[in-house]
Design an enzyme around this catalytic site. Structure first.
Site, PDB file in Angstrom:
ATOM      1  N   GLY A 161     -10.819  14.125  73.007  1.00 44.33           N
ATOM      2  CA  GLY A 161     -11.015  14.957  71.812  1.00 44.33           C
ATOM      3  C   GLY A 161      -9.880  14.893  70.806  1.00 44.33           C
ATOM      4  O   GLY A 161     -10.123  14.727  69.599  1.00 44.33           O
ATOM      5  N   ASN A 195      -9.738   7.668  73.418  1.00 40.06           N
ATOM      6  CA  ASN A 195     -11.151   7.387  73.720  1.00 40.06           C
ATOM      7  C   ASN A 195     -11.999   8.179  72.736  1.00 40.06           C
ATOM      8  O   ASN A 195     -12.107   9.391  72.839  1.00 40.06           O
ATOM      9  CB  ASN A 195     -11.459   7.815  75.163  1.00 40.06           C
ATOM     10  CG  ASN A 195     -12.939   7.715  75.473  1.00 40.06           C
ATOM     11  OD1 ASN A 195     -13.691   7.040  74.766  1.00 40.06           O
ATOM     12  ND2 ASN A 195     -13.364   8.384  76.533  1.00 40.06           N
ATOM     13  N   TRP A 196     -12.588   7.468  71.806  1.00 45.10           N
ATOM     14  CA  TRP A 196     -13.356   8.146  70.749  1.00 45.10           C
ATOM     15  C   TRP A 196     -14.759   8.550  71.200  1.00 45.10           C
ATOM     16  O   TRP A 196     -15.482   9.202  70.444  1.00 45.10           O
ATOM     17  CB  TRP A 196     -13.476   7.235  69.518  1.00 45.10           C
ATOM     18  CG  TRP A 196     -12.202   7.005  68.788  1.00 45.10           C
ATOM     19  CD1 TRP A 196     -10.946   7.411  69.159  1.00 45.10           C
ATOM     20  CD2 TRP A 196     -12.046   6.319  67.542  1.00 45.10           C
ATOM     21  NE1 TRP A 196     -10.022   7.011  68.227  1.00 45.10           N
ATOM     22  CE2 TRP A 196     -10.678   6.333  67.225  1.00 45.10           C
ATOM     23  CE3 TRP A 196     -12.926   5.668  66.676  1.00 45.10           C
ATOM     24  CZ2 TRP A 196     -10.170   5.742  66.061  1.00 45.10           C
ATOM     25  CZ3 TRP A 196     -12.433   5.072  65.526  1.00 45.10           C
ATOM     26  CH2 TRP A 196     -11.058   5.122  65.223  1.00 45.10           C
ATOM     27  N   LYS A 197     -15.171   8.100  72.364  1.00 44.34           N
ATOM     28  CA  LYS A 197     -16.519   8.398  72.873  1.00 44.34           C
ATOM     29  C   LYS A 197     -17.572   8.000  71.817  1.00 44.34           C
ATOM     30  O   LYS A 197     -17.361   7.027  71.103  1.00 44.34           O
ATOM     31  CB  LYS A 197     -16.629   9.871  73.268  1.00 44.34           C
ATOM     32  CG  LYS A 197     -15.448  10.340  74.115  1.00 44.34           C
ATOM     33  CD  LYS A 197     -15.638  11.679  74.738  1.00 44.34           C
ATOM     34  CE  LYS A 197     -14.356  12.112  75.387  1.00 44.34           C
ATOM     35  NZ  LYS A 197     -14.558  12.923  76.563  1.00 44.34           N
ATOM     36  N   GLY A 215     -12.484  17.362  78.379  1.00 41.88           N
ATOM     37  CA  GLY A 215     -13.228  18.065  77.335  1.00 41.88           C
ATOM     38  C   GLY A 215     -13.370  19.559  77.589  1.00 41.88           C
ATOM     39  O   GLY A 215     -14.183  20.225  76.952  1.00 41.88           O
ATOM     40  N   GLU A 250     -17.723  10.127  82.374  1.00 40.49           N
ATOM     41  CA  GLU A 250     -19.001  10.329  81.670  1.00 40.49           C
ATOM     42  C   GLU A 250     -19.979   9.204  82.010  1.00 40.49           C
ATOM     43  O   GLU A 250     -21.183   9.409  82.082  1.00 40.49           O
ATOM     44  CB  GLU A 250     -18.754  10.451  80.155  1.00 40.49           C
ATOM     45  CG  GLU A 250     -18.140  11.808  79.814  1.00 40.49           C
ATOM     46  CD  GLU A 250     -17.295  11.841  78.569  1.00 40.49           C
ATOM     47  OE1 GLU A 250     -17.383  10.933  77.727  1.00 40.49           O
ATOM     48  OE2 GLU A 250     -16.515  12.805  78.441  1.00 40.49           O
ATOM     49  N   GLU A 287      -8.115  10.852  85.744  1.00 43.22           N
ATOM     50  CA  GLU A 287      -8.767  11.845  84.893  1.00 43.22           C
ATOM     51  C   GLU A 287      -9.551  12.829  85.754  1.00 43.22           C
ATOM     52  O   GLU A 287     -10.704  12.541  86.131  1.00 43.22           O
ATOM     53  CB  GLU A 287      -9.736  11.151  83.931  1.00 43.22           C
ATOM     54  CG  GLU A 287      -9.067  10.167  82.992  1.00 43.22           C
ATOM     55  CD  GLU A 287      -9.827  10.072  81.673  1.00 43.22           C
ATOM     56  OE1 GLU A 287      -9.236  10.375  80.640  1.00 43.22           O
ATOM     57  OE2 GLU A 287     -11.019   9.721  81.690  1.00 43.22           O
ATOM     58  N   SER A 344      -7.952  16.722  78.538  1.00 45.36           N
ATOM     59  CA  SER A 344      -7.494  17.744  77.588  1.00 45.36           C
ATOM     60  C   SER A 344      -6.020  17.579  77.192  1.00 45.36           C
ATOM     61  O   SER A 344      -5.283  18.566  77.062  1.00 45.36           O
ATOM     62  CB  SER A 344      -7.745  19.143  78.148  1.00 45.36           C
ATOM     63  OG  SER A 344      -9.145  19.349  78.322  1.00 45.36           O
TER      64      SER A 344
HETATM   65  C1  PEP Z   1     -11.505  11.345  77.974  1.00 44.67           C
HETATM   66  O1  PEP Z   1     -12.547  11.263  77.359  1.00 44.67           O
HETATM   67  O2  PEP Z   1     -11.094  10.385  78.645  1.00 44.67           O
HETATM   68  C2  PEP Z   1     -10.741  12.591  77.913  1.00 44.67           C
HETATM   69  C3  PEP Z   1      -9.674  12.702  78.649  1.00 44.67           C
HETATM   70  O3  PEP Z   1     -11.240  13.581  77.064  1.00 44.67           O
HETATM   71  P1  PEP Z   1     -10.472  14.917  76.601  1.00 44.67           P
HETATM   72  O4  PEP Z   1      -9.077  14.518  76.196  1.00 44.67           O
HETATM   73  O5  PEP Z   1     -11.270  15.441  75.462  1.00 44.67           O
HETATM   74  O6  PEP Z   1     -10.436  15.840  77.771  1.00 44.67           O
END
Ligand code: PEP
Length: 252
Positions: free
Chosen positions: A235, A9-11, A173, A97, A167, A213
């Site tokens: 990330g 997921n590049w956001k 993050g 988010e 999640e 993470s």
């Molecule tokens: C995400 O955005 O779905 C996510 C799990 O982010 P991160 O890996 O940065 O915690």
């Protein structure tokens, strides 16, 4: 047997140019990776470029969101059909988010799931508890509610083809990820619920992946859990080498 599913997921990161550079590097890094689904979710502006750059490779593309209506006066939104037409095969729905920053509700997630399926996209439905909910011992009840409402109206066949991403919000993050025990408990619970609501076959075929993470250093311990079928990586997916290592861990 479910094959591992690794999605990035590049956001709101990467321009069209950066997307093309990244996908070119990624496709050469993962070209020999077999027995794993590899998906990247760039911003909407980069979807088409990502699809073109990934053409004839083992990388599929996902949208990060879609609207539930087919078209209309919804400034700033894109429909499921538009995401599909850009060449995406998947769409992330109900990401925390979106839920926290954009006040997305379970009912909206449900409408988006219906729209995505109608447009021929595979939904990646995100669910997860906040730290406060975990501290209050509400984790499993929160997962039940988000899952039940998000998937309401779906058939067993539709659920079989879907991806559910567990999640924990406090792990996204933050550099803090769920322990194998915490992830294992949540994933087993989700699978049990899928079994009782949609039947054994749908529950066996549906991918339940972990997000929060995930990094090259912790992916192996997560994938070792029987009900963890892969990862949604935020990330670490922005760095091509890290994402490549996570994919490699899923192949091994
Ligand atoms: C995400 O955005 O779905 C996510 C799990 O982010 P991160 O890996 O940065 O915690």
């Amino acid at each position: 047997m479910r094959q591992p599913f690794i999605a990035g997921n590049w956001k709101m990161f990467k321009t069209v140019h950066e997307t093309v550079v990244h996908v070119k590097e990624l496709r050469s890094l993962v070209k020999d990776a077999q027995g794993v689904d590899i998906v990247i979710a760039p911003p909407a502006t980069s979807l088409h470029a990502a699809v073109e750059a990934a053409r004839n490779s083992n990388i599929a593309v996902a949208g990060q969101n879609c609207h539930w209506e087919r078209e209309g006066a919804f400034t700033g939104e894109v429909s499921a059909g538009m995401v599909r037409e850009a060449g995406a095969e998947y769409v992330i729905l109900g990401h925390s988010e979106r839920r926290t920053l954009f006040a997305e509700t379970d009912l909206e997630v449900q409408k988006k799931v219906r729209a995505a399926l109608g447009a021929g996209l595979v939904p990646i439905v995100c669910i997860g508890e906040t730290l406060d909910q975990r501290d209050r011992q509400q984790t499993l009840a929160v997962l039940d509610q988000q899952l039940q409402r998000g998937l309401d109206g779906a058939t067993a066949d539709e659920v079989a083809g879907m991806v559910v991403a567990y999640e924990p919000v406090w792990a996204i993050g933050t550099g803090r990820n769920a322990t194998p025990e915490q992830a294992g408990e949540a994933h087993a619970h989700i699978r049990t619920r899928l079994r009782s609501w949609f039947g054994a076959e749908a529950a066996e075929r549906c991918h339940v992946i972990y997000g929060g993470s995930v990094k090259p250093g912790n992916i192996a311990s997560l994938l070792a859990l029987s009900d963890v079928d892969g990862a949604l990586v935020g990330g670490a997916s922005l760095d091509v080498a890290s994402f490549g290592q996570i994919v490699a861990a899923a192949v091994a």
